[in-house]
Design a protein around this motif. Structure first.
Motif, PDB file in Angstrom:
ATOM      1  N   ILE A 100       0.836  -1.203   0.000  1.00 41.60           N
ATOM      2  CA  ILE A 100       0.000   0.000   0.000  1.00 41.60           C
ATOM      3  C   ILE A 100       0.871   1.254   0.000  1.00 41.60           C
ATOM      4  CG2 ILE A 100      -1.745   1.296   1.259  1.00 41.60           C
ATOM      5  CD1 ILE A 100      -2.717  -1.317  -0.052  1.00 41.60           C
ATOM      6  N   ARG A 101       1.929   1.250   0.800  1.00 41.57           N
ATOM      7  CA  ARG A 101       2.798   2.433   0.878  1.00 41.57           C
ATOM      8  C   ARG A 101       3.402   2.756  -0.486  1.00 41.57           C
ATOM      9  NH1 ARG A 101       7.701   4.329   0.984  1.00 41.57           N
ATOM     10  NH2 ARG A 101       8.616   2.296   0.498  1.00 41.57           N
ATOM     11  N   ARG A 102       3.954   1.751  -1.147  1.00 39.87           N
ATOM     12  CA  ARG A 102       4.570   1.989  -2.457  1.00 39.87           C
ATOM     13  C   ARG A 102       3.536   2.472  -3.467  1.00 39.87           C
ATOM     14  NH1 ARG A 102       8.418  -3.370  -3.359  1.00 39.87           N
ATOM     15  NH2 ARG A 102       9.478  -3.320  -1.338  1.00 39.87           N
ATOM     16  N   THR A 103       2.377   1.847  -3.459  1.00 41.16           N
ATOM     17  CA  THR A 103       1.337   2.231  -4.413  1.00 41.16           C
ATOM     18  C   THR A 103       0.895   3.670  -4.175  1.00 41.16           C
ATOM     19  OG1 THR A 103       0.565  -0.069  -4.521  1.00 41.16           O
ATOM     20  CG2 THR A 103      -0.934   1.633  -5.314  1.00 41.16           C
ATOM     21  N   PHE A 118      -6.719   5.772 -10.606  1.00 41.21           N
ATOM     22  CA  PHE A 118      -7.634   4.798 -10.020  1.00 41.21           C
ATOM     23  C   PHE A 118      -6.783   3.657  -9.474  1.00 41.21           C
ATOM     24  CE2 PHE A 118     -10.169   7.084 -13.066  1.00 41.21           C
ATOM     25  CZ  PHE A 118     -11.348   7.319 -12.363  1.00 41.21           C
ATOM     26  N   SER A 119      -6.772   3.533  -8.153  1.00 44.08           N
ATOM     27  CA  SER A 119      -5.986   2.494  -7.506  1.00 44.08           C
ATOM     28  C   SER A 119      -6.919   1.352  -7.123  1.00 44.08           C
ATOM     29  CB  SER A 119      -5.301   3.070  -6.263  1.00 44.08           C
ATOM     30  OG  SER A 119      -4.631   2.064  -5.547  1.00 44.08           O
ATOM     31  N   ALA A 120      -6.680   0.173  -7.683  1.00 40.63           N
ATOM     32  CA  ALA A 120      -7.550  -0.982  -7.443  1.00 40.63           C
ATOM     33  C   ALA A 120      -6.777  -2.029  -6.660  1.00 40.63           C
ATOM     34  CB  ALA A 120      -8.054  -1.549  -8.772  1.00 40.63           C
ATOM     35  N   LEU A 121      -6.905  -1.982  -5.345  1.00 40.26           N
ATOM     36  CA  LEU A 121      -6.247  -2.930  -4.458  1.00 40.26           C
ATOM     37  C   LEU A 121      -7.229  -3.357  -3.376  1.00 40.26           C
ATOM     38  CD1 LEU A 121      -3.892  -0.680  -5.314  1.00 40.26           C
ATOM     39  CD2 LEU A 121      -2.534  -2.055  -3.751  1.00 40.26           C
ATOM     40  N   ILE A 122      -7.134  -4.596  -2.939  1.00 44.77           N
ATOM     41  CA  ILE A 122      -7.985  -5.037  -1.830  1.00 44.77           C
ATOM     42  C   ILE A 122      -7.773  -4.131  -0.625  1.00 44.77           C
ATOM     43  CG2 ILE A 122      -8.438  -6.898  -0.182  1.00 44.77           C
ATOM     44  CD1 ILE A 122      -7.673  -8.886  -2.399  1.00 44.77           C
ATOM     45  N   SER A 123      -6.526  -3.834  -0.306  1.00 43.95           N
ATOM     46  CA  SER A 123      -6.150  -2.964   0.825  1.00 43.95           C
ATOM     47  C   SER A 123      -7.073  -3.188   2.023  1.00 43.95           C
ATOM     48  CB  SER A 123      -6.133  -1.492   0.412  1.00 43.95           C
ATOM     49  OG  SER A 123      -7.224  -1.135  -0.408  1.00 43.95           O
ATOM     50  N   PRO A 124      -6.946  -4.346   2.672  1.00 41.66           N
ATOM     51  CA  PRO A 124      -7.943  -4.774   3.650  1.00 41.66           C
ATOM     52  C   PRO A 124      -7.930  -4.051   4.998  1.00 41.66           C
ATOM     53  CG  PRO A 124      -6.143  -6.351   3.586  1.00 41.66           C
ATOM     54  CD  PRO A 124      -5.894  -5.367   2.487  1.00 41.66           C
ATOM     55  N   HIS A 125      -6.843  -3.345   5.319  1.00 38.49           N
ATOM     56  CA  HIS A 125      -6.719  -2.774   6.660  1.00 38.49           C
ATOM     57  C   HIS A 125      -6.967  -1.267   6.658  1.00 38.49           C
ATOM     58  CE1 HIS A 125      -3.973  -6.435   7.030  1.00 38.49           C
ATOM     59  NE2 HIS A 125      -5.047  -6.699   7.745  1.00 38.49           N
ATOM     60  N   ARG A 126      -7.789  -0.810   7.573  1.00 38.56           N
ATOM     61  CA  ARG A 126      -8.109   0.616   7.654  1.00 38.56           C
ATOM     62  C   ARG A 126      -6.855   1.446   7.901  1.00 38.56           C
ATOM     63  NH1 ARG A 126     -12.456  -1.272  11.222  1.00 38.56           N
ATOM     64  NH2 ARG A 126     -14.335  -1.568   9.948  1.00 38.56           N
ATOM     65  N   ASP A 128      -3.829   0.923   6.942  1.00 35.59           N
ATOM     66  CA  ASP A 128      -3.039   1.062   5.720  1.00 35.59           C
ATOM     67  C   ASP A 128      -3.689   2.054   4.760  1.00 35.59           C
ATOM     68  OD1 ASP A 128      -1.209  -0.737   6.686  1.00 35.59           O
ATOM     69  OD2 ASP A 128      -1.969  -2.442   5.531  1.00 35.59           O
ATOM     70  N   ARG A 129      -5.015   2.037   4.689  1.00 30.67           N
ATOM     71  CA  ARG A 129      -5.694   3.017   3.828  1.00 30.67           C
ATOM     72  C   ARG A 129      -5.542   4.427   4.387  1.00 30.67           C
ATOM     73  NH1 ARG A 129      -9.717  -1.162   3.917  1.00 30.67           N
ATOM     74  NH2 ARG A 129     -11.117   0.155   5.172  1.00 30.67           N
ATOM     75  N   ALA A 130      -5.518   4.546   5.706  1.00 26.82           N
ATOM     76  CA  ALA A 130      -5.278   5.855   6.322  1.00 26.82           C
ATOM     77  C   ALA A 130      -3.866   6.346   5.989  1.00 26.82           C
ATOM     78  CB  ALA A 130      -5.479   5.779   7.830  1.00 26.82           C
ATOM     79  N   MET A 131      -2.903   5.430   5.975  1.00 28.93           N
ATOM     80  CA  MET A 131      -1.547   5.788   5.571  1.00 28.93           C
ATOM     81  C   MET A 131      -1.531   6.277   4.130  1.00 28.93           C
ATOM     82  SD  MET A 131       1.797   3.312   5.134  1.00 28.93           S
ATOM     83  CE  MET A 131       0.862   2.307   3.965  1.00 28.93           C
ATOM     84  N   ALA A 132      -2.247   5.582   3.243  1.00 26.96           N
ATOM     85  CA  ALA A 132      -2.303   5.996   1.845  1.00 26.96           C
ATOM     86  C   ALA A 132      -2.889   7.395   1.728  1.00 26.96           C
ATOM     87  CB  ALA A 132      -3.120   4.990   1.038  1.00 26.96           C
ATOM     88  N   ARG A 133      -3.938   7.664   2.496  1.00 28.63           N
ATOM     89  CA  ARG A 133      -4.543   8.998   2.484  1.00 28.63           C
ATOM     90  C   ARG A 133      -3.534  10.058   2.925  1.00 28.63           C
ATOM     91  NH1 ARG A 133      -9.789  11.079   2.912  1.00 28.63           N
ATOM     92  NH2 ARG A 133     -10.662   8.972   3.164  1.00 28.63           N
ATOM     93  N   ALA A 134      -2.749   9.735   3.971  1.00 33.43           N
ATOM     94  CA  ALA A 134      -1.762  10.696   4.476  1.00 33.43           C
ATOM     95  C   ALA A 134      -0.680  10.967   3.435  1.00 33.43           C
ATOM     96  CB  ALA A 134      -1.144  10.161   5.766  1.00 33.43           C
ATOM     97  N   ILE A 135      -0.250   9.947   2.709  1.00 33.09           N
ATOM     98  CA  ILE A 135       0.777  10.116   1.679  1.00 33.09           C
ATOM     99  C   ILE A 135       0.254  10.935   0.512  1.00 33.09           C
ATOM    100  CG2 ILE A 135       2.112   8.868  -0.076  1.00 33.09           C
ATOM    101  CD1 ILE A 135       2.395   6.578   1.986  1.00 33.09           C
ATOM    102  N   ILE A 136      -0.939  10.614   0.062  1.00 36.23           N
ATOM    103  CA  ILE A 136      -1.504  11.253  -1.131  1.00 36.23           C
ATOM    104  C   ILE A 136      -2.037  12.643  -0.817  1.00 36.23           C
ATOM    105  CG2 ILE A 136      -3.416  11.073  -2.796  1.00 36.23           C
ATOM    106  CD1 ILE A 136      -2.958   7.961  -2.575  1.00 36.23           C
ATOM    107  N   GLY A 137      -2.555  12.825   0.382  1.00 40.02           N
ATOM    108  CA  GLY A 137      -3.143  14.098   0.768  1.00 40.02           C
ATOM    109  C   GLY A 137      -4.655  13.997   0.815  1.00 40.02           C
ATOM    110  N   ASP A 138      -5.252  14.498   1.880  1.00 33.10           N
ATOM    111  CA  ASP A 138      -6.684  14.334   2.100  1.00 33.10           C
ATOM    112  C   ASP A 138      -7.523  14.922   0.968  1.00 33.10           C
ATOM    113  OD1 ASP A 138      -8.756  13.419   4.068  1.00 33.10           O
ATOM    114  OD2 ASP A 138      -9.314  15.531   3.957  1.00 33.10           O
ATOM    115  N   GLU A 139      -7.080  16.048   0.400  1.00 33.72           N
ATOM    116  CA  GLU A 139      -7.858  16.703  -0.648  1.00 33.72           C
ATOM    117  C   GLU A 139      -7.874  15.903  -1.940  1.00 33.72           C
ATOM    118  OE1 GLU A 139      -6.787  20.784  -1.255  1.00 33.72           O
ATOM    119  OE2 GLU A 139      -6.438  21.121   0.870  1.00 33.72           O
ATOM    120  N   ARG A 140      -6.882  15.053  -2.123  1.00 27.47           N
ATOM    121  CA  ARG A 140      -6.777  14.275  -3.366  1.00 27.47           C
ATOM    122  C   ARG A 140      -7.300  12.847  -3.228  1.00 27.47           C
ATOM    123  NH1 ARG A 140      -0.564  15.404  -5.363  1.00 27.47           N
ATOM    124  NH2 ARG A 140      -0.834  17.518  -6.170  1.00 27.47           N
ATOM    125  N   PHE A 141      -7.455  12.378  -2.021  1.00 23.75           N
ATOM    126  CA  PHE A 141      -7.752  10.972  -1.775  1.00 23.75           C
ATOM    127  C   PHE A 141      -9.259  10.747  -1.740  1.00 23.75           C
ATOM    128  CE2 PHE A 141      -8.241   7.154   0.842  1.00 23.75           C
ATOM    129  CZ  PHE A 141      -7.248   6.321   0.355  1.00 23.75           C
TER     130      PHE A 141
END
Length: 215
Positions: A100-103, A118-126, A128-141
């Motif tokens: 998730i981090r790399r993606t 468009f990111s299509a991953l199971i990403s089962p853990h909340r 990890d998805r919160a980490m993705a949001r932090a990396i990408i930025g809340d306004e873009r996620f």
């Protein structure tokens, strides 16, 4: 205007990394210039859901539609990434986290270039998805739950994975031997057991237009 992000040290660099003699080199092209050129606002639509829910199918349909409208979009598909960038990762919780981090880092760079991802991953853990949001930025996620339930996904079983997981041939399989934590408050929830592909894509397109991400 650039989205607000957490400090680089807090989110984007693993603890083992070093920043000694590493410097930022800012671009001379502003994001606003890219947005005007492409006539769109960059965003990452993070499609999460069980295997077989239809995440990749929906992602590629959205990519096709947006390109047809003159918007520039790209799909980061979980399986495709595991053939290349993430080929060294398995399916343990630690490896899923790194996947998730790399993606998310790639999606963030593509957003910086002005693309809609468009990111299509199971990403089962909340978390990890919160980490993705932090990396990408809340306004873009944009978190989208493709919410077909387990029974429907297992009946579809387009890749034969559920059968192999039930037979014990696949370990750490989400929904069978590993948990899935559904989003509690996604931007959008699309039930592909009730909607066909075109209806699902229509619903997602309407949302993106309402958000002003595409024209």
């Amino acid at each position: 205007m650039q989205p607000t992000r957490e400090p680089l040290d807090a989110v984007r660099v693993p603890a083992r990394a070093t920043q000694i003699n590493v410097f930022r080199h800012p671009s001379h092209v502003l994001l606003e210039h890219r947005e005007r050129l492409l006539n769109q606002r960059p965003a990452t639509v993070w499609l999460t859901g069980l295997s077989g829910a239809g995440k990749s199918t929906l992602a590629y349909e959205m990519e096709r539609r947006l390109l047809g409208k003159g918007s520039l979009a790209f799909v980061l598909d979980g399986d495709n990434l595991r053939h290349h960038l993430n080929r060294d990762l398995g399916f343990t919780a630690q490896d899923r986290h790194e996947n998730i981090r790399r993606t998310a880092e790639v999606a963030s760079l593509m957003n910086d270039a002005g693309l809609i991802v468009f990111s299509a991953l199971i990403s089962p853990h909340r978390a990890d998805r919160a980490m993705a949001r932090a990396i990408i930025g809340d306004e873009r996620f944009v978190e989208v739950h493709v919410s077909a339930d387990l029974q429907v996904c297992e009946e579809r079983d387009p890749k034969g994975l559920y059968g192999r997981a039930r037979a014990g041939l696949i370990t750490h399989f989400t929904g069978i031997s590993a948990p899935y934590e559904a989003p509690e408050d996604p931007a959008l929830r699309i039930d592909t057991s009730q909607l066909d592909l075109h209806q699902s894509a229509d619903q997602l397109m309407s949302y993106l237009c309402e958000r002003g991400l595409v024209q």
